[in-house]
Write a protein that holds these residues in place. Structure first.
Motif, PDB file in Angstrom:
ATOM      1  N   HIS A  90       0.721  -1.275   0.085  1.00  0.00           N
ATOM      2  CA  HIS A  90      -0.026  -0.054   0.050  1.00  0.00           C
ATOM      3  C   HIS A  90       0.651   1.243  -0.251  1.00  0.00           C
ATOM      4  O   HIS A  90       0.915   1.805   1.019  1.00  0.00           O
ATOM      5  CB  HIS A  90      -0.784   0.007   1.071  1.00  0.00           C
ATOM      6  N   PRO A  91       1.608   1.440  -0.985  1.00  0.00           N
ATOM      7  CA  PRO A  91       2.716   2.788  -0.975  1.00  0.00           C
ATOM      8  C   PRO A  91       1.944   3.811  -1.079  1.00  0.00           C
ATOM      9  O   PRO A  91       2.576   4.981  -0.505  1.00  0.00           O
ATOM     10  CB  PRO A  91       3.183   2.448  -2.472  1.00  0.00           C
ATOM     11  N   GLU A  92       0.634   4.083  -1.564  1.00  0.00           N
ATOM     12  CA  GLU A  92      -0.031   5.248  -1.207  1.00  0.00           C
ATOM     13  C   GLU A  92      -0.515   5.688   0.179  1.00  0.00           C
ATOM     14  O   GLU A  92      -0.418   6.902   0.144  1.00  0.00           O
ATOM     15  CB  GLU A  92      -1.423   5.011  -2.270  1.00  0.00           C
ATOM     16  N   THR A  93      -0.417   4.815   0.990  1.00  0.00           N
ATOM     17  CA  THR A  93      -0.613   5.181   2.408  1.00  0.00           C
ATOM     18  C   THR A  93       0.697   5.898   3.234  1.00  0.00           C
ATOM     19  O   THR A  93       0.733   6.310   4.263  1.00  0.00           O
ATOM     20  CB  THR A  93      -1.157   3.999   3.246  1.00  0.00           C
ATOM     21  N   LEU A  94       1.908   5.772   2.376  1.00  0.00           N
ATOM     22  CA  LEU A  94       2.884   6.138   2.972  1.00  0.00           C
ATOM     23  C   LEU A  94       3.272   7.646   3.042  1.00  0.00           C
ATOM     24  O   LEU A  94       3.328   8.184   1.810  1.00  0.00           O
ATOM     25  CB  LEU A  94       4.254   5.445   2.552  1.00  0.00           C
ATOM     26  N   ASP A  95       3.347   8.262   4.028  1.00  0.00           N
ATOM     27  CA  ASP A  95       3.504   9.854   3.995  1.00  0.00           C
ATOM     28  C   ASP A  95       5.148  10.131   3.399  1.00  0.00           C
ATOM     29  O   ASP A  95       6.116   9.678   4.010  1.00  0.00           O
ATOM     30  CB  ASP A  95       3.393  10.375   5.465  1.00  0.00           C
ATOM     31  N   PRO A  96       5.172  10.857   2.069  1.00  0.00           N
ATOM     32  CA  PRO A  96       6.262  10.882   1.632  1.00  0.00           C
ATOM     33  C   PRO A  96       7.311  11.979   2.404  1.00  0.00           C
ATOM     34  O   PRO A  96       8.355  12.084   2.341  1.00  0.00           O
ATOM     35  CB  PRO A  96       6.058  11.842   0.311  1.00  0.00           C
ATOM     36  N   HIS A  97       6.764  12.619   3.381  1.00  0.00           N
ATOM     37  CA  HIS A  97       7.236  13.893   4.365  1.00  0.00           C
ATOM     38  C   HIS A  97       7.861  13.070   5.371  1.00  0.00           C
ATOM     39  O   HIS A  97       8.052  13.810   6.398  1.00  0.00           O
ATOM     40  CB  HIS A  97       6.226  14.638   4.438  1.00  0.00           C
ATOM     41  N   LEU A  98       7.584  11.796   5.620  1.00  0.00           N
ATOM     42  CA  LEU A  98       7.998  11.022   6.921  1.00  0.00           C
ATOM     43  C   LEU A  98       9.484  11.300   7.201  1.00  0.00           C
ATOM     44  O   LEU A  98      10.163  10.987   6.088  1.00  0.00           O
ATOM     45  CB  LEU A  98       7.686   9.632   7.018  1.00  0.00           C
TER      46      LEU A  98
END
Length: 463
Positions: free
Chosen positions: A266-274
């Motif tokens: 589920h890559p869409e759920t990962l926050d890119p700003h983490l």
């Protein structure tokens, strides 16, 4: 303050064992180990396993001295074996090590709370720090231990739920393992002879030394040995911790692999700003788990933090009260000593909170690596001191202090020029202190010869 620091010997062996376990694993394990497994693989698994090899050494060689001499801190033994200077230096090293530990253990759950609530990290650190100071100052070691017991169940339960939840999401446990294996996330052994990388040999040697430091010379753990009714109960508590550490370490690495598999699906759920991998577990908990369950798992993060913070604060208070105040003010009353213990608890809490605020403003690649670096830099010499005291009968105070200085120089040099991995620092610190201490003790005459009867492994049966 006998009850405040040793609980009058009333603690059952299993509770003391769970408390040792909770103190050593803490929030660093709950968050940083899954983060390390998520970002890399299971290579670091062997870093925690050497406790099984170190436990017999602690039970049969270290524990008898602590129990027979009826000490309050481990460093009292060093004065009996060498002199006051060695005791005071060792106790000071321990205090610095715990300040580093408190700072990092405060920062990790504060990062978690910040991710979950959006509250500023600085505010989280201050709130956590103040709560811990109040809680530990009001209670003694007995309250600390029983709180740790409850926190261990929350900590392990939270980690197990995350693994089960993700396995259910990705088609079952077998499917989860297959996907993690395909992504090379379960690789756990690197047999290269390269101490600049986290190879098997680096982790085993570093893990052995780190376990020796923690279980043989760290007052937070040694203090647990002194809260049970006798030596046999203390030994059982050590074995309880050792046998719990292996499945628990495996569980936390499973959490890291599970997080990777989930976000790969589920890559869409990962926050890119983490901003850091250290926040990956609380991010998953907050974003994916039901509200009530998320609250329980985050409670696990704070339970893990509390189980280390309360131990560190109480043990530093024991060191300050016993190794410094009581030594220079032997006529002080029990009431005065208790007051000093509580003031010391507040002081170390404030200092640890300040360090956490400093770390929050720095760019640290991995908090777990940073903690291991602290352990080696400040703790390696401590482990070497106790090895010299127990096994090197010819070692004397001047020689051991030279060994301690040599250890600090060696570890600082390794840290500065980076020829080895940070996991190797602890081994370098312990071994250099031991070797330099022996050599210096043979080369430098010892004017004040002190009896070693009953104080070394060779003379342990002499009175």
């Amino acid at each position: 303050p006998e009850d405040f620091f040793k609980a009058g010997g009333r603690i059952p062996w299993w509770a003391a064992g769970l408390s040792i376990f909770g103190t050593q694993l803490s929030a660093i394990t709950f968050m940083a180990l899954p983060a390390k497994a998520y970002a890399t693989d299971w290579t670091y698994l062997f870093g925690n396993l050497p406790i099984l090899l170190v436990a017999p050494l602690i039970v049969f060689c270290f524990l008898p001295f602590y129990r027979k001499l009826d000490v309050t801190t481990a460093y009292e033994y060093l004065e009996k074996r060498f002199d006051a200077s060695v005791r005071l230096v060792a106790s000071s090293f321990f205090i610095f090590l715990q300040l580093a530990r408190i700072g990092i253990v405060l920062l990790l759950p504060s990062l978690a709370l910040s991710v979950v609530t959006g509250v500023d990290v600085t505010t989280c650190i201050l709130v956590m720090g103040v709560l811990c100071i109040i809680y530990v100052t009001l209670g003694g070691i007995e309250a600390v231990i029983w709180t740790d017991v409850l926190q261990v169940f929350v900590l392990l339960g939270g980690a197990a739920y995350v693994v089960a939840s993700i396995a259910g999401e990705v088609g079952g446990f077998r499917s989860f393992i297959d996907q993690a294996q395909a992504a090379e996330k379960l690789n756990y052994i690197d047999l290269r002879w390269n101490f600049s990388e986290p190879t098997l040999w680096t982790l085993l040697l570093g893990g052995l030394a780190a376990s020796l430091i923690s279980y043989g010379s760290d007052q937070t753990v040694v203090q647990r040995y002194l809260t049970t009714k006798d030596e046999k109960a203390s030994a059982r508590s050590i074995w309880t911790n050792a046998f719990l550490t292996v499945p628990a370490t495996l569980l936390f690495f499973l959490v890291g692999a599970a997080l990777y598999v989930f976000f790969a699906n589920h890559p869409e759920t990962l926050d890119p700003h983490l901003s850091t991998a250290d926040a990956i577990l609380p991010f998953y908990v907050f974003a994916q788990l039901p509200e009530g369950i998320a609250g329980l798992v985050i409670a696990g993060v704070f339970a893990a933090a509390m189980s280390s913070l309360d131990s560190s604060m109480n043990s530093v208070a024991a060191a300050v009260t016993t190794d410094f105040h009581a030594r220079y003010r032997p006529s002080s009353t029990a009431t005065e000593k208790l007051r000093v213990a509580r003031v010391a608890t507040v002081a170390v809490g404030v200092a640890g909170t300040a360090l956490a605020l400093f770390l929050a403003g720095t760019e640290i690649k991995s908090l777990w690596d940073q903690f291991v670096g602290f352990l080696g830099l400040f703790g390696g010499g401590l482990g070497g001191l106790f090895l010299l005291a127990i096994f090197a009968e010819k070692a004397h105070a001047k020689g051991t202090l030279i060994g301690l200085l040599a250890s600090a120089v060696v570890v600082f040099s390794l840290k500065t020029w980076h020829p080895v991995h940070s996991w190797f620092y602890a081994f370098a610190g312990v071994s250099s202190c031991f070797l330099a201490g022996i050599i210096a003790s043979y080369l430098i005459p010892n004017g004040d010869v002190q009896s070693t009867a009953g104080l070394t492994w060779k003379t342990r049966k002499e009175d």
